[in-house]
Design a protein around this motif. Sequence first.
Motif, mmCIF file in Angstrom:
data_model
loop_
_atom_site.group_PDB
_atom_site.id
_atom_site.type_symbol
_atom_site.label_atom_id
_atom_site.label_comp_id
_atom_site.label_asym_id
_atom_site.label_seq_id
_atom_site.Cartn_x
_atom_site.Cartn_y
_atom_site.Cartn_z
ATOM 1 N N PHE A 42 0.851 -1.193 0.088
ATOM 2 C CA PHE A 42 -0.160 -0.072 0.019
ATOM 3 C C PHE A 42 0.979 1.079 0.003
ATOM 4 O O PHE A 42 0.363 2.388 -0.316
ATOM 5 C CB PHE A 42 -0.814 0.060 1.175
ATOM 6 N N GLN A 229 -7.037 -6.109 -13.144
ATOM 7 C CA GLN A 229 -6.673 -5.706 -11.925
ATOM 8 C C GLN A 229 -5.839 -4.281 -12.032
ATOM 9 O O GLN A 229 -5.023 -4.181 -12.947
ATOM 10 C CB GLN A 229 -5.878 -6.577 -10.995
ATOM 11 N N SER A 235 -1.639 -0.943 -3.589
ATOM 12 C CA SER A 235 -2.897 -1.504 -2.902
ATOM 13 C C SER A 235 -2.608 -2.622 -2.183
ATOM 14 O O SER A 235 -1.213 -3.170 -1.974
ATOM 15 C CB SER A 235 -4.126 -1.929 -4.111
ATOM 16 N N THR A 239 -9.621 -5.823 -1.305
ATOM 17 C CA THR A 239 -9.794 -5.538 -0.174
ATOM 18 C C THR A 239 -10.685 -6.110 0.635
ATOM 19 O O THR A 239 -10.568 -6.265 1.948
ATOM 20 C CB THR A 239 -10.520 -4.088 -0.405
ATOM 21 N N ARG A 261 -13.899 8.320 -3.388
ATOM 22 C CA ARG A 261 -12.610 8.796 -2.939
ATOM 23 C C ARG A 261 -12.647 9.476 -1.824
ATOM 24 O O ARG A 261 -13.448 10.446 -1.490
ATOM 25 C CB ARG A 261 -11.913 9.500 -3.832
ATOM 26 N N ALA A 265 -7.039 8.048 -1.221
ATOM 27 C CA ALA A 265 -7.621 6.599 -1.364
ATOM 28 C C ALA A 265 -8.838 6.497 -2.158
ATOM 29 O O ALA A 265 -9.823 7.223 -1.999
ATOM 30 C CB ALA A 265 -7.663 5.936 -0.016
ATOM 31 N N SER A 268 -11.125 1.581 -6.807
ATOM 32 C CA SER A 268 -10.612 1.371 -8.213
ATOM 33 C C SER A 268 -11.703 1.640 -9.179
ATOM 34 O O SER A 268 -12.690 0.708 -9.288
ATOM 35 C CB SER A 268 -9.792 0.263 -8.384
ATOM 36 N N PHE A 274 -10.955 -3.476 -5.491
ATOM 37 C CA PHE A 274 -9.556 -2.841 -4.842
ATOM 38 C C PHE A 274 -9.730 -1.580 -4.263
ATOM 39 O O PHE A 274 -10.439 -0.723 -5.142
ATOM 40 C CB PHE A 274 -8.417 -2.981 -5.880
ATOM 41 N N VAL A 275 -9.306 -1.274 -3.045
ATOM 42 C CA VAL A 275 -9.267 0.194 -2.965
ATOM 43 C C VAL A 275 -7.548 0.646 -3.101
ATOM 44 O O VAL A 275 -6.733 -0.468 -2.816
ATOM 45 C CB VAL A 275 -9.382 0.402 -1.429
ATOM 46 N N VAL A 276 -7.585 1.631 -3.859
ATOM 47 C CA VAL A 276 -6.118 1.893 -4.362
ATOM 48 C C VAL A 276 -5.491 3.151 -3.661
ATOM 49 O O VAL A 276 -6.477 4.052 -3.387
ATOM 50 C CB VAL A 276 -5.755 1.828 -5.681
ATOM 51 N N ASN A 277 -4.147 3.467 -3.521
ATOM 52 C CA ASN A 277 -3.552 4.616 -3.248
ATOM 53 C C ASN A 277 -3.296 5.280 -4.639
ATOM 54 O O ASN A 277 -2.290 5.180 -5.055
ATOM 55 C CB ASN A 277 -2.274 4.375 -2.384
ATOM 56 N N VAL A 286 -7.751 5.298 3.429
ATOM 57 C CA VAL A 286 -8.084 4.128 3.175
ATOM 58 C C VAL A 286 -9.301 3.404 4.134
ATOM 59 O O VAL A 286 -10.280 2.762 3.449
ATOM 60 C CB VAL A 286 -6.835 3.004 3.097
#
Length: 315
Positions: A42, A229, A235, A239, A261, A265, A268, A274-277, A286
């Motif tokens: 992450f 993905q 990430s 999640t 958002r 965070a 996606s 997916f939770v992404v940075n 997050v």
Amino acid sequence: MARIIDAVRSGYDRYAVADSLRLDAGEGSVALDEPLSGRTTFKIGGPADVVVTPESRGKLIDCLRTLREAKAPFFVLGKGSDLLVSDSGYRGVVLDLGDGLTDVTSDGCELTCQAGVPIVEASEMAAALGLTGLEFACGIPGSVGGAVFMNAGAYDGCVADVLKEAEVVFPDGHRETLSVDELALGYRTSRVRTDGLVVVSATFELSRGDEEKIRARMDELTARREAKQPLELPSAGSTFKRPEGHFAGQLISEAGLQGYRVGGAEVSTKHAGFVVNVDRACAADVRAVIAHVQEVVAEKDGVTLEPEVRFLGWF
């Protein structure tokens, strides 16, 4: 006086523990107040009191004995691929096995990997030896120890399908080699997780195969991952765990949450699971996204989404 106050607040003397760990693992293997953001996929996380990287099985055993005798809180880290570390960090010792414990041996159709070996590399080594069974792991970003801990899996395969046994350390310090049945592997769980065991190594029982076909399968799975993905963004992988009778990503997408958002965070836009940075996210960002997704899906569909991501530190 500052050291005494620190020990009272944390429940142990981290400086004394660090000194003992230096004797166990070597001077260059111990760091104090090191941010964990560089040790998770992450790329998020505050500092740990102490980080120790034992470079051999024996040093790991010594470190565990020291931590047990000091009654120091500790966390075992592999590749940090399923982990969200608090912005305030972790008040305890992180045992980082991902940069040590990387020996691999083979015997016939068996492949034995120490806990710090990336499961991707184990898959590659198996392919090079003409052994089939670990193709599913070719894109899983964790370590072998972590893969056993959570019975990692993908594309209709999982660790339980190919694991023969694992050497583990129990909380009281004794070591055993447990068979796959004794490890009680289930969906994203195992006895390692529920009983607080530490994986030292794992032996996979594979089968002879054609290297060309094995690599073709791995290439196919890699292409599918890259197409579906958000691998280009930091990430912790999926999640949420798969809720019974549903797919988490589908529920999240149908709830209109893709692109939701908080700070840096985001859910996606490529894969809702997916939770992404996306822009220097902090752990609080997050955690807020995860909580909102859980709330919306529960209200809309009556389904409780359980995080697959693990949380370390204060939230």
